[in-house]
Design an enzyme around this catalytic site. Structure first.
Site, PDB file in Angstrom:
ATOM      1  N   HIS A 126       0.821  -1.205   0.000  1.00 35.18           N
ATOM      2  CA  HIS A 126       0.000   0.000   0.000  1.00 35.18           C
ATOM      3  C   HIS A 126       0.861   1.263   0.000  1.00 35.18           C
ATOM      4  CE1 HIS A 126       0.680  -0.615   4.326  1.00 35.18           C
ATOM      5  NE2 HIS A 126       0.446   0.687   4.491  1.00 35.18           N
ATOM      6  N   HIS A 135       0.962   5.349   1.314  1.00 36.88           N
ATOM      7  CA  HIS A 135       0.456   6.469   2.117  1.00 36.88           C
ATOM      8  C   HIS A 135       1.017   7.736   1.490  1.00 36.88           C
ATOM      9  CE1 HIS A 135      -1.089   4.544   5.826  1.00 36.88           C
ATOM     10  NE2 HIS A 135      -0.234   3.599   5.514  1.00 36.88           N
ATOM     11  N   TYR A 193     -14.639  26.659  17.869  1.00 41.50           N
ATOM     12  CA  TYR A 193     -14.542  27.878  17.068  1.00 41.50           C
ATOM     13  C   TYR A 193     -15.896  28.255  16.476  1.00 41.50           C
ATOM     14  CZ  TYR A 193     -13.176  31.107  13.380  1.00 41.50           C
ATOM     15  OH  TYR A 193     -13.091  32.198  12.567  1.00 41.50           O
ATOM     16  N   GLN A 206     -18.023  31.603  17.281  1.00 44.56           N
ATOM     17  CA  GLN A 206     -18.495  32.536  16.259  1.00 44.56           C
ATOM     18  C   GLN A 206     -19.960  32.903  16.502  1.00 44.56           C
ATOM     19  OE1 GLN A 206     -16.818  34.063  13.586  1.00 44.56           O
ATOM     20  NE2 GLN A 206     -15.091  33.351  14.797  1.00 44.56           N
TER      21      GLN A 206
END
Length: 146
Positions: free
Chosen positions: A64, A66, A128, A132
């Site tokens: 595989h 990555h 966050y 807001q």
């Protein structure tokens, strides 16, 4: 901790990083020695053809790959990965004809892939977003008082 570095397009500011994992069909361990080196080399060559796309990290295991990529929002992740896997497969067959015996139809890679975003962690983003909303409510309250 790494510093955040936003990039610009004409109408957007972005930091779009993705961790992608894909495998050879049947998870055969073909990505060794010179094939591994070739996959890495071709990944850099192909990705450099896409403006703004860059490889931050790549690790090729026997069965595989990555890869951590920066992909601007003007590109779909699926298109970039499809381009990379498709072109790599064709080049691998040209360079290593022995792969044709194991893989017919010019398909080296499994159809799918795994992708996840790399960025702020979910808790920080949620905080966050809530912050807001709180700031907006405070602004509305100030306007009502004024």
């Amino acid at each position: 901790m790494m510093t955040r570095q936003f990039k610009k397009l004409s109408h957007s500011l972005y930091e779009c990083k993705y961790h992608v994992v894909f495998c050879p069909k049947y998870r055969y361990k073909i990505l060794e020695d010179e094939v591994r080196a070739y996959v890495i080399q071709q990944a850099y060559r192909l990705i450099n053809q896409k403006e703004g796309v860059e490889i931050l990290e790549i690790n090729v295991q026997p069965d595989h790959v990555h890869i951590v990529l920066v992909i601007p929002p003007k590109y779909a992740v699926s298109k970039v990965i499809g381009f990379l896997k498709g072109k790599q497969a064709l080049r691998m067959f040209d360079r290593f004809p022995r792969l044709r015996k194991r893989y017919w139809g010019q398909h080296v890679w499994s159809r799918g892939y795994c992708v996840s975003t790399v960025g702020l962690d979910e808790d920080r983003i949620r905080k966050y977003v809530k912050w807001q909303n709180k700031k907006e409510q405070e602004a509305i309250q100030r306007r009502l008082i004024d």
